[in-house]
Write an enzyme that holds these catalytic residues in place. Structure first.
Site, mmCIF file in Angstrom:
data_model
loop_
_atom_site.group_PDB
_atom_site.id
_atom_site.type_symbol
_atom_site.label_atom_id
_atom_site.label_comp_id
_atom_site.label_asym_id
_atom_site.label_seq_id
_atom_site.Cartn_x
_atom_site.Cartn_y
_atom_site.Cartn_z
ATOM 1 N N HIS A 156 0.582 -0.938 -0.177
ATOM 2 C CA HIS A 156 0.018 0.478 -0.076
ATOM 3 C C HIS A 156 0.885 1.013 -0.170
ATOM 4 O O HIS A 156 0.510 2.288 -0.203
ATOM 5 C CB HIS A 156 -0.343 -0.122 1.636
ATOM 6 C CG HIS A 156 -0.546 -0.080 2.311
ATOM 7 N ND1 HIS A 156 -0.441 -0.336 3.586
ATOM 8 C CD2 HIS A 156 -0.072 1.104 3.167
ATOM 9 C CE1 HIS A 156 0.623 -0.223 4.680
ATOM 10 N NE2 HIS A 156 0.594 1.371 4.578
ATOM 11 N N ASP B 159 0.156 -8.083 1.739
ATOM 12 C CA ASP B 159 0.350 -6.244 1.587
ATOM 13 C C ASP B 159 1.600 -5.658 1.515
ATOM 14 O O ASP B 159 2.126 -5.217 1.638
ATOM 15 C CB ASP B 159 -0.058 -5.619 2.535
ATOM 16 C CG ASP B 159 -0.163 -4.420 2.264
ATOM 17 O OD1 ASP B 159 -0.120 -3.495 1.235
ATOM 18 O OD2 ASP B 159 0.052 -3.128 3.142
ATOM 19 N N SER C 225 4.498 3.008 7.619
ATOM 20 C CA SER C 225 4.538 1.294 6.588
ATOM 21 C C SER C 225 5.585 0.925 6.084
ATOM 22 O O SER C 225 6.109 1.799 5.535
ATOM 23 C CB SER C 225 3.734 1.824 6.089
ATOM 24 O OG SER C 225 1.725 1.652 6.827
#
Length: 366
Positions: free
Chosen positions: A106, A136, A211
């Site tokens: 993402h 992911d 992230s």
């Protein structure tokens, strides 16, 4: 003579003891930190891991109609479609000296340009080698020399209560570190489409921008890739970094990364069954097992002779109680691998069947 020695020896011993206590108190043995200080500082672990953590910046060109521009700027502006650039940020971890970087999918999804900033302030354009929506994760490559790869740890050895540190690029601030403990293992069900969730839950604070960054242990070894903050749907909390921090275990992440490097996708084993926890009736002993509810026609399980109604008690001689975990472990195997399935059929006969795994890529799509 004995009295003279006694008069000389005992005061000397007493004086020596006092001197040793004084020297011990003042830290004469070395300039190294005392035990209490060593227990509360993770500077060595951070210094070991930080050079492997990078900042990632992306740009995406978005075409806008006049009405979209009007809504955004609250002004009338008729004309042809125009473009604007959306930018985002995240983190990544260097896995190898030849420029392989692991991050979250993402972070780079839809990006037209990906830029990586190293801890030593060098930067480079990154190439996307592959991405895996199911976990992911994504793999990038940069063309720079003298890189510092992470020291890979063993996430299978992680324990609830272990101290961990999160390193990343929160809110674009650059390299930052937070500390906490492992709160739980094997967490799942947080993201739609991420079918192979197996998160490490921690209370090490992360924010937007973390992230793709590193979750390390107190030795500086990489245990996971920080991936998301679960806030129960409260976007205000997500912006504030309030929620449960979750990381993809490094053992899973490196498996995915190697496949993305080698094939551009993840090759997963597939058994071709649907299962649910087996709940015995009152006449049966309570045992952990899985009830087969469906087999895919001509799929691996069907060809091996497994039928709906069979009760799977073990796979490769390892007891099974959780269907998600069992299918997850099978997905980490390869098409063509043979697994041994122990089951009880509808006639209460115990069987051991060999199943030749297929490829998840070839599984029928619902």
């Amino acid at each position: 003579m004995q009295r003279i020695l006694s008069q000389w020896l005992w005061p000397s011993i007493a004086g020596l003891a006092v001197a040793l206590l004084v020297l011990e108190y003042t830290g004469w043995r070395s300039n190294s930190p005392q035990p209490a200080e060593r227990m509360t500082s993770y500077a060595t672990a951070v210094a070991t891991a930080t050079p492997s953590v990078v900042n990632i910046y992306t740009a995406k060109v978005v075409n806008e109609s006049p009405s979209q521009r009007n809504n955004r700027f609250n002004q009338l502006n008729r004309g042809s479609n125009q473009q604007r650039v959306e930018r985002s940020l995240g983190s990544g971890v260097i896995l190898s000296e030849d420029g392989i970087i692991l991050t979250n999918r993402h972070v780079i999804a839809g990006a037209d340009a990906i830029q990586v900033l190293l801890n030593d302030n060098r930067n480079a354009r990154a190439e996307l080698l592959g991405a895996d929506p199911a976990t992911d994760l994504a793999v990038l490559k940069i063309d720079l020399d003298h890189l510092s790869p992470a020291i890979i740890g063993d996430s299978n050895a992680a324990r609830v209560g272990d101290v961990v540190l999160a390193i990343g690029n929160p809110l674009g601030f650059g390299s930052s570190v937070t500390q906490g403990i492992i709160s739980a293992l094997g967490r799942y069900g947080f993201q739609g489409g991420a079918y192979y969730e197996d998160y490490i839950q921690t209370d090490a604070t992360i924010h937007m921008g973390n992230s793709g960054g590193a979750l390390i242990n107190t030795k500086g070894e990489l245990l996971g890739i920080n991936s998301l903050i679960y806030t129960g749907g409260n976007t205000a909390n997500a912006s504030a970094g309030i929620g449960i921090s979750l990381a993809v275990p490094i053992n899973l992440a490196t498996f995915v990364a190697q496949d993305l490097i080698d094939y551009g996708q993840v090759i997963r084993g597939w058994m071709g069954v649907s299962v649910q926890p087996f709940i015995p009736d009152t006449s049966q002993p309570t045992v952990g097992a899985l009830l087969v509810t469906q087999t895919i026609a001509n799929g691996p399980a069907d060809r091996a002779g497994i039928k709906p109604g069979d009760i799977i008690t073990a796979i490769n001689d390892e007891p099974v109680t959780d269907g998600r975990i069992a299918m997850h472990r099978i997905a980490l195997l390869r098409p063509g691998d043979i697994i041994s399935v122990t089951l009880v059929d509808e006639s209460d006969n115990t069987q051991n069947l060999n199943v030749v795994l297929g490829s998840l890529q070839q599984a029928p799509q619902s």
